[in-house]
Motif scaffolding. Structure first.
Motif, PDB file in Angstrom:
ATOM      1  N   GLU A 229      -1.654  -2.368   5.957  1.00  0.00           N
ATOM      2  CA  GLU A 229      -1.734  -1.040   6.592  1.00  0.00           C
ATOM      3  C   GLU A 229      -0.840  -0.261   5.760  1.00  0.00           C
ATOM      4  O   GLU A 229      -1.003   1.009   5.525  1.00  0.00           O
ATOM      5  CB  GLU A 229      -1.508  -1.426   7.859  1.00  0.00           C
ATOM      6  CG  GLU A 229      -2.660  -2.514   9.076  1.00  0.00           C
ATOM      7  CD  GLU A 229      -2.338  -3.058   8.655  1.00  0.00           C
ATOM      8  OE1 GLU A 229      -3.848  -3.860   9.103  1.00  0.00           O
ATOM      9  OE2 GLU A 229      -1.713  -4.177   8.338  1.00  0.00           O
TER      10      GLU A 229
ATOM     11  N   TYR B 261       6.479   3.700  -2.036  1.00  0.00           N
ATOM     12  CA  TYR B 261       5.425   2.676  -2.101  1.00  0.00           C
ATOM     13  C   TYR B 261       6.594   1.754  -2.188  1.00  0.00           C
ATOM     14  O   TYR B 261       6.999   0.411  -1.948  1.00  0.00           O
ATOM     15  CB  TYR B 261       4.769   3.124  -1.507  1.00  0.00           C
ATOM     16  CG  TYR B 261       3.231   1.213  -1.218  1.00  0.00           C
ATOM     17  CD1 TYR B 261       3.055   1.381  -0.476  1.00  0.00           C
ATOM     18  CD2 TYR B 261       3.301   0.748  -2.079  1.00  0.00           C
ATOM     19  CE1 TYR B 261       2.295   0.441   0.438  1.00  0.00           C
ATOM     20  CE2 TYR B 261       2.592  -0.256  -2.028  1.00  0.00           C
ATOM     21  CZ  TYR B 261       2.043  -0.762  -1.135  1.00  0.00           C
ATOM     22  OH  TYR B 261       1.421  -1.459  -0.548  1.00  0.00           O
TER      23      TYR B 261
ATOM     24  N   ARG C  77       0.288  -1.918  -4.671  1.00  0.00           N
ATOM     25  CA  ARG C  77      -0.492  -2.322  -3.958  1.00  0.00           C
ATOM     26  C   ARG C  77      -1.162  -2.985  -3.368  1.00  0.00           C
ATOM     27  O   ARG C  77      -1.193  -3.377  -2.505  1.00  0.00           O
ATOM     28  CB  ARG C  77      -0.847  -0.374  -4.031  1.00  0.00           C
ATOM     29  CG  ARG C  77      -0.041   0.896  -3.313  1.00  0.00           C
ATOM     30  CD  ARG C  77      -1.175   1.686  -3.491  1.00  0.00           C
ATOM     31  NE  ARG C  77       0.246   3.392  -3.317  1.00  0.00           N
ATOM     32  CZ  ARG C  77       0.184   3.653  -2.471  1.00  0.00           C
ATOM     33  NH1 ARG C  77      -0.597   3.496  -1.638  1.00  0.00           N
ATOM     34  NH2 ARG C  77       0.719   4.905  -2.772  1.00  0.00           N
TER      35      ARG C  77
ATOM     36  N   SER D 299      -0.619  -5.220  -0.670  1.00  0.00           N
ATOM     37  CA  SER D 299      -1.819  -5.663   0.890  1.00  0.00           C
ATOM     38  C   SER D 299      -2.270  -7.178   1.123  1.00  0.00           C
ATOM     39  O   SER D 299      -2.687  -6.580   2.280  1.00  0.00           O
ATOM     40  CB  SER D 299      -2.338  -4.527   0.010  1.00  0.00           C
ATOM     41  OG  SER D 299      -2.347  -3.164   0.315  1.00  0.00           O
TER      42      SER D 299
ATOM     43  N   VAL E  62      -0.439   1.301   2.789  1.00  0.00           N
ATOM     44  CA  VAL E  62      -0.805   1.322   2.315  1.00  0.00           C
ATOM     45  C   VAL E  62      -1.580   3.306   2.544  1.00  0.00           C
ATOM     46  O   VAL E  62      -1.988   3.856   1.407  1.00  0.00           O
ATOM     47  CB  VAL E  62      -2.232   1.308   1.483  1.00  0.00           C
ATOM     48  CG1 VAL E  62      -2.903   1.310  -0.242  1.00  0.00           C
ATOM     49  CG2 VAL E  62      -1.710  -0.457   0.454  1.00  0.00           C
ATOM     50  N   LYS E  63      -2.100   2.623   2.843  1.00  0.00           N
ATOM     51  CA  LYS E  63      -2.567   3.957   4.740  1.00  0.00           C
ATOM     52  C   LYS E  63      -1.891   5.240   5.067  1.00  0.00           C
ATOM     53  O   LYS E  63      -2.321   6.226   5.106  1.00  0.00           O
ATOM     54  CB  LYS E  63      -3.645   3.535   5.137  1.00  0.00           C
ATOM     55  CG  LYS E  63      -5.227   2.868   5.032  1.00  0.00           C
ATOM     56  CD  LYS E  63      -5.775   2.239   5.903  1.00  0.00           C
ATOM     57  CE  LYS E  63      -7.242   1.331   5.828  1.00  0.00           C
ATOM     58  NZ  LYS E  63      -8.563   1.609   6.191  1.00  0.00           N
ATOM     59  N   ILE E  64      -0.731   4.468   5.045  1.00  0.00           N
ATOM     60  CA  ILE E  64       0.886   5.150   5.847  1.00  0.00           C
ATOM     61  C   ILE E  64       1.642   5.963   4.325  1.00  0.00           C
ATOM     62  O   ILE E  64       1.387   7.568   4.687  1.00  0.00           O
ATOM     63  CB  ILE E  64       1.154   4.719   6.461  1.00  0.00           C
ATOM     64  CG1 ILE E  64       0.651   3.924   7.318  1.00  0.00           C
ATOM     65  CG2 ILE E  64       2.724   4.916   6.946  1.00  0.00           C
ATOM     66  CD1 ILE E  64       1.542   2.573   8.477  1.00  0.00           C
TER      67      ILE E  64
ATOM     68  N   ASN F 299       1.692   7.319   0.594  1.00  0.00           N
ATOM     69  CA  ASN F 299       0.119   8.034  -0.504  1.00  0.00           C
ATOM     70  C   ASN F 299       1.195   7.758  -1.805  1.00  0.00           C
ATOM     71  O   ASN F 299       1.146   7.904  -2.159  1.00  0.00           O
ATOM     72  CB  ASN F 299      -0.469   8.843   0.532  1.00  0.00           C
ATOM     73  CG  ASN F 299      -1.078   8.594   1.067  1.00  0.00           C
ATOM     74  OD1 ASN F 299      -1.868   7.860   1.547  1.00  0.00           O
ATOM     75  ND2 ASN F 299      -1.173  10.311   2.300  1.00  0.00           N
TER      76      ASN F 299
END
Length: 472
Positions: A207, A218, A198, A202, A209-211, A213
Motif C-alpha cells: 500500500e 519512499y 519499491r 511491496s 507505493v500508492k501513498i 509517489n
C-alpha cells in the motif's frame, strides 16, 4: 601559385631555418635544397643532408624553468627575449632584404615579422627541411645523445602539459561539467534503485507505493519504517520526514490493514541495507546540487539567473566550456542537444527541431504549443547574451541576467495576452542603470570594510601602547 612565389623568393634570398628543440634554439643555413630534395638518400643519410644544410648557431636553454618559459612563448606565438637575442646575434641583419627566415609555426613567424622586421617563410620547402632537421638533429649538435635528447623532450613535455593544465582558462567550467554529469547519473541511479526497492518492499507493504509517489521520500521511509508494524510507534518521525500529518495517518492505517506478506528478519535486513545505500545517494545528491548552485552563481551568474542552475550547467557541459558557449550563435544554442534530430530532419527533408536542452527551461513549458518555437528562439537569444557577459566580464554579477529574465517573462506574457512589452533598448538602459548602482554599492561596501580594518588596527595599536605604558 603560392609555392612558386615562395620558391622564387627563396632563390633570391639567403635562407635560414629556425628550429625549436627541447634543449634549445638552433639556426640552420640552407643552400641548394631543391637539388637535394630530389635525392631520396637525404632522408636516410645525415651526411647527404648536411652537405646543403649547415648549423649556423645553437643556443641551449639555461635551465628547465627557462625551457618551459620559452616553450610557452613559442606555443602562444610570442617572441621571447632569448629568441630575440639569439636571432639578432646570428642572423646577418645588416642585409635584411636578402635574408629569409624559415619558421614552422605561422603565429611565431608573424610575431617575428612584426617585432623584428625579419622576412619569415612558413610554406614551400620549410616544413620538409624542419622535418629532416628533426630526424638528423644529433648529427649537427655534437655531444647530444639519443638518451639525453629523449630525457630533455620528455621532461619538457611533462612540464609543458602541467603548465597548460594549471593555467587552463576552462578549469572552473570543468568542475561544473563534471558536477552536472554526475548529477544526471545520480538521478538515473536513484530512480533505478527506488524501482528495485519499491518492487522488493511491496511484498511486505504494497500500500505504501500508492501513498508515496516521490522516489526519494519512499527510499527514506523504507529505511525509517523497516517492518510495517513499527508505523504506529514512528508516527512523529514519519510526520517530520513527510511534513504532513494526514499522510502519516494514511500510512499508519494502511500498515494495520495491509495485504502484504510477513517478511523474515534476514530478508528485511537485506532490504534495509540496500535502502541505506540508496538513502546515502539521495543525501549526496542534495549536497552535490548545492555545490553546483554555488559554482554556477560564481562562474555564470547571469545564465544561472536566466534559465536556472541545471539547464545552464547542461548547456555549458554540452558546449564543452563557457567560452565555447559564448562563441555559439543563438541559433546553435537553441538546438543544442538536439543534433541527432536536426541531422535526421535534414536527411529526410522534414521539419527541423525547434529546441534542444533549453526545452527543460520553465519558459518553454509555460508557453502554448503554437508559441514554443518562438519562445525557444527568443530564450536562446538571451542565453547567448548572458553567456557572453559571464564569459568576458571581469567581475560577473546577475544584474543583467535578472533583467534578461524579466524580458523573457514579458515576452511570454505578450504571447499569451497580447500586451506589448518594452523595447530591448529600454530594458538595457534600465539594466545598465541597475548595474551602475550595484557597482556603486560594491565600492561603498569595500570602502566600509577597509575603514573597519583601519579602525581595528588603530584600536589594537592604541591598546598595545597603553599596555606598554602600564608596564613601564
Amino acid at each position: 601559385m603560392e609555392e612558386k612565389e615562395v620558391k622564387s623568393q627563396q632563390s633570391t634570398q639567403r635562407l635560414f631555418v629556425l628550429y625549436e628543440h627541447a634543449s634549445g634554439y638552433a639556426l640552420f643555413r640552407v643552400k641548394g635544397f631543391d637539388e637535394i630534395n630530389k635525392d631520396p638518400r637525404a632522408a636516410l643519410e645525415a651526411s647527404v643532408f648536411g652537405s646543403v644544410v649547415r648549423l649556423q648557431a645553437f643556443s641551449p636553454f639555461l635551465s628547465s624553468v627557462n625551457a618551459i618559459d620559452n616553450t610557452n612563448c613559442v606555443s602562444e606565438g610570442v617572441v621571447h627575449d632569448d629568441l630575440k637575442v639569439f636571432l639578432e646575434s646570428n642572423l646577418p641583419l645588416e642585409k635584411k632584404s636578402k635574408v629569409a627566415l624559415g619558421v614552422v609555426d605561422g603565429k611565431l613567424g608573424a610575431a617575428i615579422i612584426e617585432g623584428m622586421g625579419i622576412n619569415c617563410i612558413t610554406a614551400g620547402s620549410v616544413p620538409e627541411i624542419a622535418r629532416l632537421i628533426k630526424r638528423h638533429f644529433q648529427f649537427f649538435v655534437k655531444g647530444l645523445t639519443t638518451k639525453s635528447e629523449m630525457k630533455a623532450t620528455l621532461g619538457l613535455s611533462h612540464s609543458f602539459s602541467r603548465c597548460k593544465v594549471k593555467f587552463n582558462v576552462n578549469r572552473a567550467d570543468n568542475m561544473i561539467i563534471q558536477s552536472v554529469n554526475l548529477l544526471d547519473q545520480l538521478d538515473k541511479d536513484i530512480n533505478m534503485f527506488s524501482m528495485r526497492i519499491r518492487e522488493w518492499y511491496s511484498y511486505h507493504f504494497p500500500e505504501l507505493v500508492k501513498i508515496i509517489n516521490d522516489n526519494r521520500l519512499y527510499i527514506k521511509l523504507v529505511n525509517l519504517i523497516k517492518d510495517r508494524s513499527n508505523c504506529a510507534q514512528l508516527q512523529a518521525e514519519i510526520t517530520e520526514l513527510l511534513g504532513d500529518e494526514a499522510l502519516t495517518d494514511q500510512i499508519t492505517v494502511a500498515a494495520k490493514t495491509s495485504m502484504g506478506m510477513e517478511i523474515s528478519p534476514v530478508d528485511l535486513l537485506n532490504i534495509e541495507a540496500f535502502s541505506q545505500k540508496a538513502t546515502m545517494l539521495v543525501d549526496y545528491r542534495a549536497v552535490l546540487y548545492e555545490y553546483l548552485c554555488k559554482k554556477m552563481s560564481m562562474i555564470a551568474p547571469n545564465l544561472c539567473s536566466l534559465v536556472g542552475e541545471i539547464v545552464g550547467a547542461r548547456l555549458i557541459s554540452h558546449a564543452g566550456s563557457l567560452i565555447n558557449l559564448a562563441k555559439y550563435p543563438a541559433s546553435t544554442i537553441q538546438i543544442l542537444g538536439a543534433e541527432k534530430a536536426l541531422f535526421r530532419a535534414l536527411k529526410t527533408k522534414t521539419a527541423t527541431p525547434k529546441y534542444g536542452l533549453i526545452f527543460h527551461s520553465t519558459f518553454i513549458g509555460r508557453a502554448e504549443m503554437k508559441d514554443k518555437g518562438k519562445m525557444s528562439r527568443y530564450l536562446a537569444n538571451k542565453c547567448a547574451i548572458a553567456a557572453r557577459i559571464d564569459c568576458f566580464s571581469e567581475k560577473p554579477n546577475m544584474v543583467i541576467g535578472t533583467k534578461l529574465r524579466v524580458m523573457v517573462e514579458d515576452r511570454l506574457s505578450y504571447y499569451k495576452t497580447g500586451v506589448v512589452p518594452k523595447t530591448n533598448e529600454e530594458f538595457m538602459e534600465e539594466a545598465l542603470q541597475e548595474l551602475k548602482e550595484f557597482e556603486d554599492l560594491e565600492k561603498e561596501a569595500k570602502r566600509k570594510k577597509k575603514e573597519k580594518k583601519r579602525l581595528k588596527k588603530e584600536k589594537e595599536a592604541l591598546l598595545k601602547e597603553e599596555a606598554e605604558q602600564m608596564v613601564a
